[in-house]
Design an enzyme around this catalytic site. Structure first.
Site, PDB file in Angstrom:
ATOM      1  N   ASP A 166      29.661  18.329 -25.013  1.00 56.60           N
ATOM      2  CA  ASP A 166      29.737  17.207 -24.082  1.00 56.60           C
ATOM      3  C   ASP A 166      31.162  16.652 -24.133  1.00 56.60           C
ATOM      4  OD1 ASP A 166      26.994  17.722 -24.180  1.00 56.60           O
ATOM      5  OD2 ASP A 166      26.461  15.610 -23.960  1.00 56.60           O
ATOM      6  N   LYS A 229      27.511  14.531 -16.267  1.00 53.42           N
ATOM      7  CA  LYS A 229      26.801  13.513 -17.046  1.00 53.42           C
ATOM      8  C   LYS A 229      27.395  12.146 -16.737  1.00 53.42           C
ATOM      9  CE  LYS A 229      26.200  12.275 -21.973  1.00 53.42           C
ATOM     10  NZ  LYS A 229      26.456  12.727 -23.362  1.00 53.42           N
ATOM     11  N   LYS A 265      22.802  15.068 -16.179  1.00 48.90           N
ATOM     12  CA  LYS A 265      22.381  14.350 -17.377  1.00 48.90           C
ATOM     13  C   LYS A 265      22.720  12.865 -17.260  1.00 48.90           C
ATOM     14  CE  LYS A 265      23.072  14.138 -22.422  1.00 48.90           C
ATOM     15  NZ  LYS A 265      23.710  14.766 -23.601  1.00 48.90           N
TER      16      LYS A 265
END
Length: 329
Positions: A166, A229, A265
Site C-alpha cells: 500500500d 485506495k 479500497k
C-alpha cells in the site's frame, strides 16, 4: 441455522493484472466530477434497499473476506501483530461458526496490513494460511521522503514476504496538477513492487476537490496501480460515499476504455457493519456483483470485524453482546 451464502473464497482466476498505460493528459483533462450530483447519488445508498435476516448475515460473512485486518499504530509491537494474525486465522468465535454451519467455508480476511518493519513477523505468523500480508510503504502516511528511500522501503517489504504494498502518493503533486510527476513516481513504485500487488493511497481528504480525486485515480491507474485506495486512516477526512463514488466511476471508465479491472479500497473510519453493507451495495450497483471479491474490493479496517461478530451473534440470539466477547487482539 442454515444460511444461503455465496462462495466466499477469493476468486481471481483469469483476472488480468493492470499492465500500466502511457500517460494520457487529454484524458486527464476531460475528467470532471459534479460534487452535488455525487452527494445526491451517495445519499440513496442504504435507503432504497436493504438486506435483512439471513441475507444480511451472508453479506456480513462476505464482508469479512474483504477486510484488510490492520494495525498501524505508533505503539505497534511484534506481539500485537502476532495477535492480529491469530485473529486473522480464526476471525470468528467457534460457537458462532458452528451455529451458522459455515465451517466448510473457511472464512478468512482478505489480508493482514502492517508497517513494513513487521512484515516478516506477520508472514511467519500466517504461514500455511494463504492470507496475504500487506505492507504500508513509501513514507506512510505522508509520503514525504526521498524517492530512493521510498523505493528501498518497497523492496525491503517485498523481500520480507509482503505480497501487497500500500503506497501513498505525494498530495502536493495533485494540488499542483503535476500529473507527469505523479505518473512517473507511481510507475516507479509499481516497478519496485514486482509481483506484489500495489494499492495506491490517494489521501482523498487532502486533495481539495472530487475532480482532483478522480484525476489522481486515473493517473495512478494509468501508471499501473492494481487498487486505488481512499485514505491512510490518519487524515481528518477519510473514506466516505461521495468520494468512493467518484473513484468507482473512474474505475468503471478505465475498464470501459482498457478492459482492465482495478480494485477499490475505502479506508479510515469504517467500523460498523452498516457502513460495510453500504459500501458493498455501492460496489454492486455501480460495478456489479463481480467486483465484490477480495481481488477487486477491500476494506481498510481495524475494528470492523468486531462489529460484524456482534451482528452475527445478534442474528443467532437476538441479543447484542459486549465488545470484549469478540476481542480483536
Amino acid at each position: 441455522m442454515s444460511l444461503r451464502v455465496v462462495d466466499h473464497s477469493p476468486t481471481d482466476a483469469g483476472h488480468k493484472r493492470n499492465p500500466g498505460f502511457p500517460l494520457d493528459l487529454d484524458w486527464v483533462g476531460r475528467v470532471r466530477m459534479n460534487r452535488s450530483a455525487l452527494e445526491r447519488r451517495a445519499a440513496t445508498i442504504g435507503t432504497r434497499r436493504t438486506v435483512k435476516k439471513e441475507y444480511q448475515l451472508a453479506w456480513l460473512l462476505k464482508a469479512i473476506t474483504m477486510i484488510d485486518l490492520t494495525t498501524l499504530n505508533a505503539d505497534d509491537t511484534a506481539g500485537r501483530v502476532e495477535r492480529l494474525c491469530a485473529k486473522a486465522r480464526h476471525p470468528l468465535r467457534s460457537d458462532i461458526v458452528d451455529a451458522l454451519g459455515i465451517a466448510k467455508l473457511d472464512i478468512k480476511p482478505g489480508a493482514v496490513c502492517v508497517y513494513h518493519s513487521f512484515v516478516a513477523t506477520a508472514v511467519a505468523a500466517l504461514q500455511g494460511t494463504n492470507i496475504p500480508v500487506a505492507a504500508v510503504s513509501t513514507a506512510f502516511p505522508h509520503g514525504l521522503a526521498p524517492v530512493e528511500t521510498k523505493l528501498k522501503e518497497i523492496e525491503s517489504s517485498v523481500a520480507d514476504g509482503a505480497s501487497e504494498i500500500d503506497i501513498v502518493i505525494e498530495r502536493g503533486m495533485v494540488l499542483r496538477g503535476d500529473w507527469q510527476a505523479l505518473y512517473d513516481q507511481v510507475k516507479a513504485f509499481r516497478k519496485a513492487c514486482g509481483d506484489a500487488h500495489m494499492k495506491t493511497i490517494l489521501g482523498t481528504g487532502e486533495l481539495a476537490t472530487l475532480t482532483n480525486v478522480a484525476k489522481a485515480s486515473l493517473v495512478c491507474m494509468l501508471a499501473g496501480a492494481d487498487f486505488i485506495k481512499t485514505s491512510t486512516g490518519k487524515e481528518k477526512v477519510n473514506a466516505n460515499l461521495p468520494t468512493s463514488l467518484a473513484m468507482i466511476r473512474m474505475i468503471r471508465w478505465f475498464h470501459e476504455e482498457t478492459g482492465i479491472e482495478i480494485g477499490y479500497k475505502p479506508a479510515g473510519g469504517i467500523s460498523h457493519s452498516k457502513d460495510a453493507l453500504n459500501y458493498m451495495a455501492l460496489m454492486k450497483e455501480e460495478l456489479g456483483t463481480h467486483w465484490l471479491q477480495p481481488h477487486l474490493f477491500r476494506f481498510g479496517a481495524s475494528s470492523l470485524l468486531t462489529d460484524i461478530e456482534r451482528q452475527l451473534e445478534h442474528g443467532l440470539t437476538g441479543n447484542y453482546s459486549a465488545d470484549y466477547r469478540q476481542p480483536m487482539v
